[in-house]
Design an enzyme around this catalytic site. Structure first.
Site, PDB file in Angstrom:
ATOM      1  N   ASN A 135       0.787  -1.229   0.000  1.00  0.00           N
ATOM      2  CA  ASN A 135       0.000   0.000   0.000  1.00  0.00           C
ATOM      3  C   ASN A 135       0.825   1.289   0.000  1.00  0.00           C
ATOM      4  O   ASN A 135       0.375   2.307  -0.500  1.00  0.00           O
ATOM      5  CB  ASN A 135      -1.011  -0.002   1.152  1.00  0.00           C
ATOM      6  CG  ASN A 135      -0.368  -0.146   2.508  1.00  0.00           C
ATOM      7  OD1 ASN A 135       0.706  -0.735   2.654  1.00  0.00           O
ATOM      8  ND2 ASN A 135      -1.021   0.380   3.533  1.00  0.00           N
ATOM      9  N   GLU A 180       4.297  -4.097  12.294  1.00  0.00           N
ATOM     10  CA  GLU A 180       3.260  -3.092  12.062  1.00  0.00           C
ATOM     11  C   GLU A 180       2.120  -3.803  11.343  1.00  0.00           C
ATOM     12  O   GLU A 180       2.242  -4.146  10.162  1.00  0.00           O
ATOM     13  CB  GLU A 180       3.800  -1.939  11.226  1.00  0.00           C
ATOM     14  CG  GLU A 180       4.919  -1.153  11.880  1.00  0.00           C
ATOM     15  CD  GLU A 180       4.496  -0.421  13.137  1.00  0.00           C
ATOM     16  OE1 GLU A 180       3.274  -0.197  13.318  1.00  0.00           O
ATOM     17  OE2 GLU A 180       5.366  -0.081  13.938  1.00  0.00           O
ATOM     18  N   CYS A 226      -3.284   1.477   6.547  1.00  0.00           N
ATOM     19  CA  CYS A 226      -3.408   0.850   7.875  1.00  0.00           C
ATOM     20  C   CYS A 226      -4.254   1.693   8.828  1.00  0.00           C
ATOM     21  O   CYS A 226      -4.962   1.152   9.678  1.00  0.00           O
ATOM     22  CB  CYS A 226      -2.028   0.616   8.476  1.00  0.00           C
ATOM     23  SG  CYS A 226      -1.038  -0.599   7.578  1.00  0.00           S
TER      24      CYS A 226
END
Length: 481
Positions: free
Chosen positions: A158, A254, A288
């Site tokens: 992303n 993450e 995210c």
């Protein structure tokens, strides 16, 4: 716009050289489904070669002074500026990220490497007052930071340039070497980085870029005894597997989120609607900290939803290389099908789709859902699509309970004019970061970034990542000798 030139066949970057692989797989545009290039599928031996190159390059990296490491990073910054349009077009092409959003990512990437260049000169330890303990008199103690060794970096699709920068930048700043495995859909940005870093003066073998199967390449990086740290951004499921298999390696994870914002009754709706729509639908919600859940006080709920729909319907849908496009294709058809299935589940369980809810090719139209229960997938899982749920609440206290009713805890936000209420909320939200009078999607690249619960462990943000990637060594001088 002229499309960035992409080689018909990519090569692995190992030990400062471009190496043809034995196997290749086609890379398709998420938007047009046309073949962009052929991507190498590294074998176990090629992965081993990349790791060994990084091991051998450690000596050269350790010899570099802080100034020299900083200079390499500043050289990279200048090269990115010189190749700005090409960098943005590569992102737009491989990720279907709208070109305006892609340019914003390049801007952030440049800033991230600037921060890394600055941190290279800030690797200082501290003096220890050893005489604070009996027996410590007339002794000098101090700490110094040293590189860990080989860093294994596994990155998602992303933010194919900036999330790579958050791993490669601090690794270079601390004098580590890197084996980078980019996402299968977005490897072109990482090959481009290797090209620029080579030109910037990076020692051969200090950065290696290999693409291929997670089970082959990823597993070998994670379990290899000579890899001293894994830094991973991706799904919680894969993150858990990495944690289990990494042994005593240092691990930074993450992971996912279903980020929320609370809108209190005193909020001026017109001032926040545009920002909330941006947070929900930027890069098709594949962020995210994309705004996925909105909890609005019941006194202003109807007006908020009406204006949110109006603003959403103004978004331009289309080709990522068109400057006017706001929303383009999801990363894969599988993700479109999954998102549509979750939307249908929500409708079947009594939620209402007030706009969107359907796809045009690989483009899922921006979707707003109201009155969705917390058990629905669109609420409790990470949608990673242009879907937002807006629900009414009777109080900020109820909103906090709703936000915390999640297995994730990355970032959250609250809009309110009451500073005491804002501080009360910030103390009670179970997240890694609280944004007061902003959406949870806010991030600049020098702030500590990471979550709690299943959103991961450790922190990124260059200063904080540097500490994760350095070993603290204590030195004690006995002046009694």
């Amino acid at each position: 716009m002229v499309q960035a030139k992409v080689e018909a066949e990519q090569k692995l970057f190992i030990n400062g050289e471009w190496r043809k692989a034995k196997e290749y797989t086609p890379l398709y545009s998420p938007y047009s489904r046309e073949e962009i290039s052929k991507i190498p599928m590294a074998s176990l031996q090629e992965t081993e070669d990349a790791i060994e190159a990084a091991v051998q390059a450690q000596a050269a990296m350790r010899k570099l002074t802080a100034y020299e490491r900083s200079e390499i990073l500043y050289n990279l910054v200048n090269l990115l500026k010189q190749n700005y349009d090409r960098a943005a077009e590569i992102i737009a092409l491989e990720a279907a990220k709208p070109i305006g959003t892609a340019k914003a990512e390049v801007d952030r990437t440049i800033q991230t490497y600037k921060f890394a260049a600055q941190e290279a000169g800030q690797l200082f330890g501290e003096t220890i007052p050893l005489d604070a303990a009996p027996g410590g008199q007339n002794r000098l103690g101090y700490t110094k930071l040293e590189p860990l060794g080989v860093i294994g970096a596994i990155t998602p699709f992303n933010f194919p340039m900036n999330l790579v920068a958050h791993k490669v930048g601090p690794a270079i700043a601390t004098g580590n070497t890197i084996v980078l495995k980019p996402a299968s859909q977005t490897p072109l940005s990482s090959f481009f980085l290797a090209e620029l870093l080579h030109e910037a003066g990076m020692p051969a073998g200090a950065l290696n870029v290999i693409t291929g199967s997670g089970r082959v390449v990823g597993d070998h990086i994670v379990t290899h005894e000579k890899v001293k740290m894994i830094t991973f951004t991706g799904s919680p499921e894969v993150g858990k597997q990495i944690r289990e298999r990494a042994g005593l390696k240092r691990v930074t994870l993450e992971l996912g989120s279903n980020s929320a914002v609370i809108v209190d009754k005193d909020t001026e709706i017109d001032r926040v609607i545009g920002r909330c729509v941006q947070g929900a639908f930027s890069f098709q919600g594949q962020v995210c900290i994309s705004l996925q859940r909105v909890y609005v006080h019941e006194n202003i709920y109807d007006a908020f939803v009406e204006k949110f729909i109006q603003e959403t319907n103004k978004l331009t849908i289309g080709d990522p290389l068109d400057e006017k496009t706001d929303v383009s294709a999801l990363i894969s058809k599988g993700d479109v099908d999954r998102a549509l299935a979750w939307i249908n589940e929500a409708k079947e369980q009594g939620a209402t789709v007030v706009t969107g809810g359907k796809a045009e090719g690989n483009i899922l139209l921006p979707t707003v859902i109201v009155n969705a229960s917390s058990q629905l997938k669109v609420s409790c899982q990470e949608v990673f699509a242009p879907i937002v749920v807006i629900n009414p609440v009777s109080s900020v206290e109820q909103a906090v309970e709703e936000v915390n009713d999640s297995r994730f805890g990355l970032q959250a936000g609250i809009y309110t004019r009451d500073i005491q209420k804002a501080m009360w909320v910030s103390d009670r939200l179970e997240v890694g970061g609280v944004m007061i009078n902003d959406i949870p999607t806010f991030r600049v690249d020098n702030m500590p970034y990471g979550g709690v619960k299943e959103s991961g462990t450790g922190r990124e943000g260059i200063k904080y990542a540097v500490r994760e990637m350095a070993e603290t060594k204590l030195v004690v001088v006995n002046n009694n000798y």
